[in-house]
Design a protein around this motif. Structure first.
Motif, PDB file in Angstrom:
ATOM      1  N   LEU A  87       0.832  -1.211   0.000  1.00 58.66           N
ATOM      2  CA  LEU A  87       0.000   0.000   0.000  1.00 58.66           C
ATOM      3  C   LEU A  87       0.869   1.266   0.000  1.00 58.66           C
ATOM      4  O   LEU A  87       0.523   2.258  -0.654  1.00 58.66           O
ATOM      5  N   THR A  88       1.969   1.234   0.712  1.00 57.21           N
ATOM      6  CA  THR A  88       2.873   2.386   0.752  1.00 57.21           C
ATOM      7  C   THR A  88       3.506   2.624  -0.623  1.00 57.21           C
ATOM      8  O   THR A  88       3.637   3.777  -1.066  1.00 57.21           O
ATOM      9  N   ILE A  89       3.879   1.549  -1.304  1.00 61.36           N
ATOM     10  CA  ILE A  89       4.460   1.698  -2.646  1.00 61.36           C
ATOM     11  C   ILE A  89       3.421   2.260  -3.613  1.00 61.36           C
ATOM     12  O   ILE A  89       3.726   3.150  -4.420  1.00 61.36           O
ATOM     13  N   ILE A  90       2.191   1.761  -3.515  1.00 61.23           N
ATOM     14  CA  ILE A  90       1.122   2.293  -4.375  1.00 61.23           C
ATOM     15  C   ILE A  90       0.907   3.781  -4.095  1.00 61.23           C
ATOM     16  O   ILE A  90       0.765   4.589  -5.020  1.00 61.23           O
ATOM     17  N   GLN A  91       0.917   4.132  -2.817  1.00 62.25           N
ATOM     18  CA  GLN A  91       0.729   5.540  -2.448  1.00 62.25           C
ATOM     19  C   GLN A  91       1.880   6.401  -2.975  1.00 62.25           C
ATOM     20  O   GLN A  91       1.665   7.535  -3.434  1.00 62.25           O
ATOM     21  N   ALA A  92       3.088   5.893  -2.940  1.00 60.92           N
ATOM     22  CA  ALA A  92       4.233   6.649  -3.450  1.00 60.92           C
ATOM     23  C   ALA A  92       4.128   6.850  -4.961  1.00 60.92           C
ATOM     24  O   ALA A  92       4.438   7.939  -5.469  1.00 60.92           O
ATOM     25  N   VAL A  93       3.660   5.842  -5.675  1.00 63.66           N
ATOM     26  CA  VAL A  93       3.498   5.967  -7.121  1.00 63.66           C
ATOM     27  C   VAL A  93       2.417   6.998  -7.441  1.00 63.66           C
ATOM     28  O   VAL A  93       2.585   7.838  -8.340  1.00 63.66           O
ATOM     29  N   VAL A  94       1.320   6.949  -6.697  1.00 65.41           N
ATOM     30  CA  VAL A  94       0.242   7.924  -6.915  1.00 65.41           C
ATOM     31  C   VAL A  94       0.742   9.334  -6.612  1.00 65.41           C
ATOM     32  O   VAL A  94       0.440  10.290  -7.344  1.00 65.41           O
ATOM     33  N   SER A 149      -1.140  18.182  -9.779  1.00 68.30           N
ATOM     34  CA  SER A 149      -2.414  18.153  -9.057  1.00 68.30           C
ATOM     35  C   SER A 149      -2.244  18.715  -7.651  1.00 68.30           C
ATOM     36  O   SER A 149      -1.155  18.660  -7.061  1.00 68.30           O
ATOM     37  N   TRP A 150      -3.318  19.235  -7.100  1.00 72.36           N
ATOM     38  CA  TRP A 150      -3.301  19.754  -5.726  1.00 72.36           C
ATOM     39  C   TRP A 150      -3.153  18.603  -4.726  1.00 72.36           C
ATOM     40  O   TRP A 150      -2.782  18.803  -3.580  1.00 72.36           O
ATOM     41  N   LEU A 151      -3.454  17.382  -5.179  1.00 71.69           N
ATOM     42  CA  LEU A 151      -3.409  16.213  -4.300  1.00 71.69           C
ATOM     43  C   LEU A 151      -1.970  15.725  -4.053  1.00 71.69           C
ATOM     44  O   LEU A 151      -1.747  14.864  -3.193  1.00 71.69           O
ATOM     45  N   ALA A 152      -0.999  16.300  -4.763  1.00 72.49           N
ATOM     46  CA  ALA A 152       0.380  15.824  -4.663  1.00 72.49           C
ATOM     47  C   ALA A 152       0.938  15.999  -3.249  1.00 72.49           C
ATOM     48  O   ALA A 152       1.530  15.069  -2.696  1.00 72.49           O
ATOM     49  N   PRO A 165      -0.594  16.382  -0.167  1.00 67.24           N
ATOM     50  CA  PRO A 165      -1.134  15.439   0.826  1.00 67.24           C
ATOM     51  C   PRO A 165      -0.677  13.994   0.583  1.00 67.24           C
ATOM     52  O   PRO A 165      -0.445  13.246   1.542  1.00 67.24           O
ATOM     53  N   MET A 166      -0.529  13.620  -0.681  1.00 68.85           N
ATOM     54  CA  MET A 166      -0.079  12.255  -0.970  1.00 68.85           C
ATOM     55  C   MET A 166       1.381  12.045  -0.556  1.00 68.85           C
ATOM     56  O   MET A 166       1.745  10.971  -0.094  1.00 68.85           O
ATOM     57  N   VAL A 167       2.206  13.065  -0.713  1.00 70.77           N
ATOM     58  CA  VAL A 167       3.608  12.967  -0.280  1.00 70.77           C
ATOM     59  C   VAL A 167       3.672  12.828   1.234  1.00 70.77           C
ATOM     60  O   VAL A 167       4.433  12.005   1.768  1.00 70.77           O
ATOM     61  N   LEU A 168       2.863  13.633   1.936  1.00 74.47           N
ATOM     62  CA  LEU A 168       2.823  13.506   3.400  1.00 74.47           C
ATOM     63  C   LEU A 168       2.341  12.115   3.808  1.00 74.47           C
ATOM     64  O   LEU A 168       2.884  11.501   4.739  1.00 74.47           O
ATOM     65  N   GLY A 169       1.318  11.625   3.124  1.00 76.89           N
ATOM     66  CA  GLY A 169       0.847  10.263   3.394  1.00 76.89           C
ATOM     67  C   GLY A 169       1.897   9.223   3.079  1.00 76.89           C
ATOM     68  O   GLY A 169       2.003   8.201   3.772  1.00 76.89           O
ATOM     69  N   GLY A 170       2.678   9.459   2.035  1.00 79.27           N
ATOM     70  CA  GLY A 170       3.758   8.534   1.692  1.00 79.27           C
ATOM     71  C   GLY A 170       4.830   8.470   2.751  1.00 79.27           C
ATOM     72  O   GLY A 170       5.358   7.405   3.058  1.00 79.27           O
ATOM     73  N   VAL A 171       5.139   9.639   3.322  1.00 78.81           N
ATOM     74  CA  VAL A 171       6.133   9.667   4.413  1.00 78.81           C
ATOM     75  C   VAL A 171       5.594   8.901   5.614  1.00 78.81           C
ATOM     76  O   VAL A 171       6.300   8.080   6.225  1.00 78.81           O
TER      77      VAL A 171
END
Length: 114
Positions: free
Chosen positions: A18-25, A34-37, A39-45
């Motif tokens: 799931l972490t790898i998928i989140q990092a790819v997204v 995208s504006w979602l980048a 929050p997704m980076v923070l979630g990836g960390v």
């Protein structure tokens, strides 16, 4: 592999995937602007921290299992040698006991005849 260790390993693999998928997204969102980048980076960390924790959980669970149950999955050559020495000593003790009981029976038979 014991059940608690297997459970922890499966959990770790799911979390890491799931972490790898989140990092790819997060990477794709960054490329797309995208504006979602962010929050997704923070979630990836955060996901990386959790994935690291889950891998440590597998290691700790395995250590605890080995310590509590004394099970080593692959015996070392020292353990094999010690087992072999104990086996040889037991065999020697049994053969000595058999020899002594034979001697005792023979001497008892001679005493009863006299």
């Amino acid at each position: 592999m014991p059940d608690p260790v297997r459970t922890a390993a499966v959990r770790a693999v799911i979390i890491m995937s799931l972490t790898i998928i989140q990092a790819v997204v997060a990477f794709l969102c960054t490329l797309a602007g995208s504006w979602l980048a962010f929050p997704m980076v923070l979630g990836g960390v955060a996901g990386t921290v959790v994935a690291t924790w889950s891998v440590l959980d597998v290691w700790v669970t395995r250590q605890v299992w080995n310590q509590r149950h004394g099970v080593v999955s692959v015996p070392s050559s020292t353990a094999r040698r010690m087992r072999r020495e104990r086996r040889v000593a037991r065999r020697a003790a049994r053969s000595r006991a058999r020899g002594e009981s034979r001697i005792r029976r023979r001497s008892e038979g001679r005493l009863s005849r006299a």
